[in-house]
Enzyme design. Structure first.
Site, mmCIF file in Angstrom:
data_model
loop_
_atom_site.group_PDB
_atom_site.id
_atom_site.type_symbol
_atom_site.label_atom_id
_atom_site.label_comp_id
_atom_site.label_asym_id
_atom_site.label_seq_id
_atom_site.Cartn_x
_atom_site.Cartn_y
_atom_site.Cartn_z
ATOM 1 N N ASP A 73 0.825 -1.323 -0.062
ATOM 2 C CA ASP A 73 0.031 0.108 -0.093
ATOM 3 C C ASP A 73 0.828 1.511 0.101
ATOM 4 O O ASP A 73 2.127 1.151 0.168
ATOM 5 C CB ASP A 73 -0.832 0.098 1.170
ATOM 6 C CG ASP A 73 -0.155 -0.400 2.588
ATOM 7 O OD1 ASP A 73 1.071 -0.287 2.442
ATOM 8 O OD2 ASP A 73 -0.878 -0.849 3.378
ATOM 9 N N ASN A 141 -7.347 -2.042 14.539
ATOM 10 C CA ASN A 141 -8.841 -2.337 14.318
ATOM 11 C C ASN A 141 -9.136 -3.580 13.289
ATOM 12 O O ASN A 141 -10.143 -3.878 12.896
ATOM 13 C CB ASN A 141 -9.502 -0.989 13.721
ATOM 14 C CG ASN A 141 -8.880 -0.435 12.433
ATOM 15 O OD1 ASN A 141 -7.833 -1.489 11.787
ATOM 16 N ND2 ASN A 141 -9.263 0.358 11.761
ATOM 17 N N HIS A 143 -7.314 -4.248 10.623
ATOM 18 C CA HIS A 143 -7.168 -3.943 9.231
ATOM 19 C C HIS A 143 -5.825 -4.664 8.793
ATOM 20 O O HIS A 143 -5.080 -5.086 9.654
ATOM 21 C CB HIS A 143 -6.923 -2.622 8.748
ATOM 22 C CG HIS A 143 -5.801 -1.858 9.261
ATOM 23 N ND1 HIS A 143 -5.779 -0.469 9.799
ATOM 24 C CD2 HIS A 143 -4.503 -1.970 9.048
ATOM 25 C CE1 HIS A 143 -4.570 0.105 9.982
ATOM 26 N NE2 HIS A 143 -3.852 -0.838 9.417
ATOM 27 N N GLU A 148 -9.686 -1.373 5.865
ATOM 28 C CA GLU A 148 -10.235 -0.840 6.897
ATOM 29 C C GLU A 148 -11.464 -1.848 7.091
ATOM 30 O O GLU A 148 -12.129 -2.571 6.366
ATOM 31 C CB GLU A 148 -10.682 0.493 7.037
ATOM 32 C CG GLU A 148 -9.437 1.186 6.886
ATOM 33 C CD GLU A 148 -8.544 1.434 8.241
ATOM 34 O OE1 GLU A 148 -8.588 0.723 8.820
ATOM 35 O OE2 GLU A 148 -7.497 2.393 7.897
HETATM 36 C C1 GLP Z 1 -0.436 0.059 8.554
HETATM 37 C C2 GLP Z 1 -0.321 -0.595 7.395
HETATM 38 C C3 GLP Z 1 -0.141 -1.947 7.416
HETATM 39 C C4 GLP Z 1 0.684 -2.268 8.783
HETATM 40 C C5 GLP Z 1 -0.244 -2.095 9.954
HETATM 41 C C6 GLP Z 1 0.214 -2.259 11.197
HETATM 42 O O1 GLP Z 1 -1.444 0.977 8.551
HETATM 43 N N1 GLP Z 1 -1.152 -0.129 6.104
HETATM 44 O O2 GLP Z 1 0.555 -2.459 6.162
HETATM 45 O O3 GLP Z 1 1.129 -3.670 8.602
HETATM 46 O O4 GLP Z 1 -0.734 -0.670 9.612
HETATM 47 O O5 GLP Z 1 1.588 -1.341 11.412
HETATM 48 P P1 GLP Z 1 2.486 -1.418 12.516
HETATM 49 O O6 GLP Z 1 3.361 -2.577 11.938
HETATM 50 O O7 GLP Z 1 3.141 -0.369 12.404
HETATM 51 O O8 GLP Z 1 1.733 -1.728 13.758
#
Ligand code: GLP
Length: 253
Positions: A73, A141, A143, A148
């Site tokens: 993404d 949440n 996702h 989402e």
């Molecule tokens: C983000 C990204 C995801 C990521 C997730 C967790 O928003 N879009 O690809 O895996 O949230 O992030 P983190 O590893 O910083 O907790």
């Protein structure tokens, strides 16, 4: 773990212990396939892995030319060199990926979200053989990537609006600016199309999302619950992220 939870779940002694497991996953797919396409998640969950991957790529422990990279993404209008963007974050943690980007063997997600560019990206991924190994994180949440709660199961790459909790979590990266509101994301269908998925979740902030993913109702309310329909998924947790599971798997090192 409930009997209907399909992913293999491993609870590690600590998050650091995931690094060798993730490197082995990458080595295994490179050994098994000719120039496999490997897709990364960004986020702090994978920071230690990316640092170690950088060492491996620079020392030749993992051959830069033996695989193709991509990611899940990107924030809208965040070109690969823009601070806070996903590719920028990835290459900060793993500078060796810049060489792959320059060679065209790292496929960045088109950041402007034009429908034609997203279809072209999907075509490029198909020509590269499709994703053989997908690394995934999970949001508080539930996702995955930027799918989402409420995201459709049959979606490909598309433009989406970020949940407020996702923006709050991302905010420190963008200070003094506001975190972005929109992003391009791989859809759930694209993610589930990977041959193997390895999802990591560390820390108590992720415990509720992990429980919903593995034990809750499998529905659009928890996008990560879609993983239960994947035949070849591994979930790596530290004890804190596993703390809300019904019957935590026994610890593995
Ligand atoms: C983000 C990204 C995801 C990521 C997730 C967790 O928003 N879009 O690809 O895996 O949230 O992030 P983190 O590893 O910083 O907790």
């Amino acid at each position: 773990m409930q009997p209907n939870a399909k992913p293999e779940v491993r609870v590690l002694d600590s998050a650091e212990n995931a690094v060798p497991v993730l490197l082995d996953e990458l080595r295994n797919v490179i050994a098994a396939e000719s120039r496999p396409l490997v897709s990364f998640a960004t986020g702090v969950t994978f920071t230690a892995f990316f640092r170690s991957l950088d060492v491996e790529l620079k020392s030749g422990g993992i051959d830069v030319g033996s695989w193709v990279g991509t990611h899940l993404d990107e924030y809208i209008a965040f070109e690969p060199n823009r601070r806070g963007g996903m590719v920028h974050e990835l290459t900060l943690r793993c500078p060796a990926l810049r060489e792959m980007l320059a060679r065209g063997s790292f496929l960045p997600v088109p950041c402007h979200g034009a429908a034609g560019s997203l279809r072209a990206h999907e075509e490029r991924m198909k020509r590269a053989g499709g994703v053989k190994l997908q690394f995934l994180g999970i949001g508080r949440n539930g996702h995955v990537a930027f799918n989402e709660p409420g995201a459709l199961i049959d979606s490909g790459f598309h433009v989406t609006t970020l949940a407020e909790s996702t923006r709050r979590d991302a905010a420190p990266t963008f200070v003094p600016d506001e975190p972005p509101r929109r992003a391009v994301t791989a859809g759930l269908q694209s993610i589930l199309g990977a041959e193997r998925i390895v999802l990591c979740a560390f820390g108590s902030d992720k415990a509720d999302a992990v429980r919903a993913m593995l034990h809750g109702e499998s529905s659009e309310r928890c996008p990560a619950s879609a993983l239960r329909d994947h035949p070849n998924a591994l979930v790596l947790l530290d004890p804190a992220a596993a703390s809300s599971l019904d019957a935590p798997a026994s610890a593995a090192s």
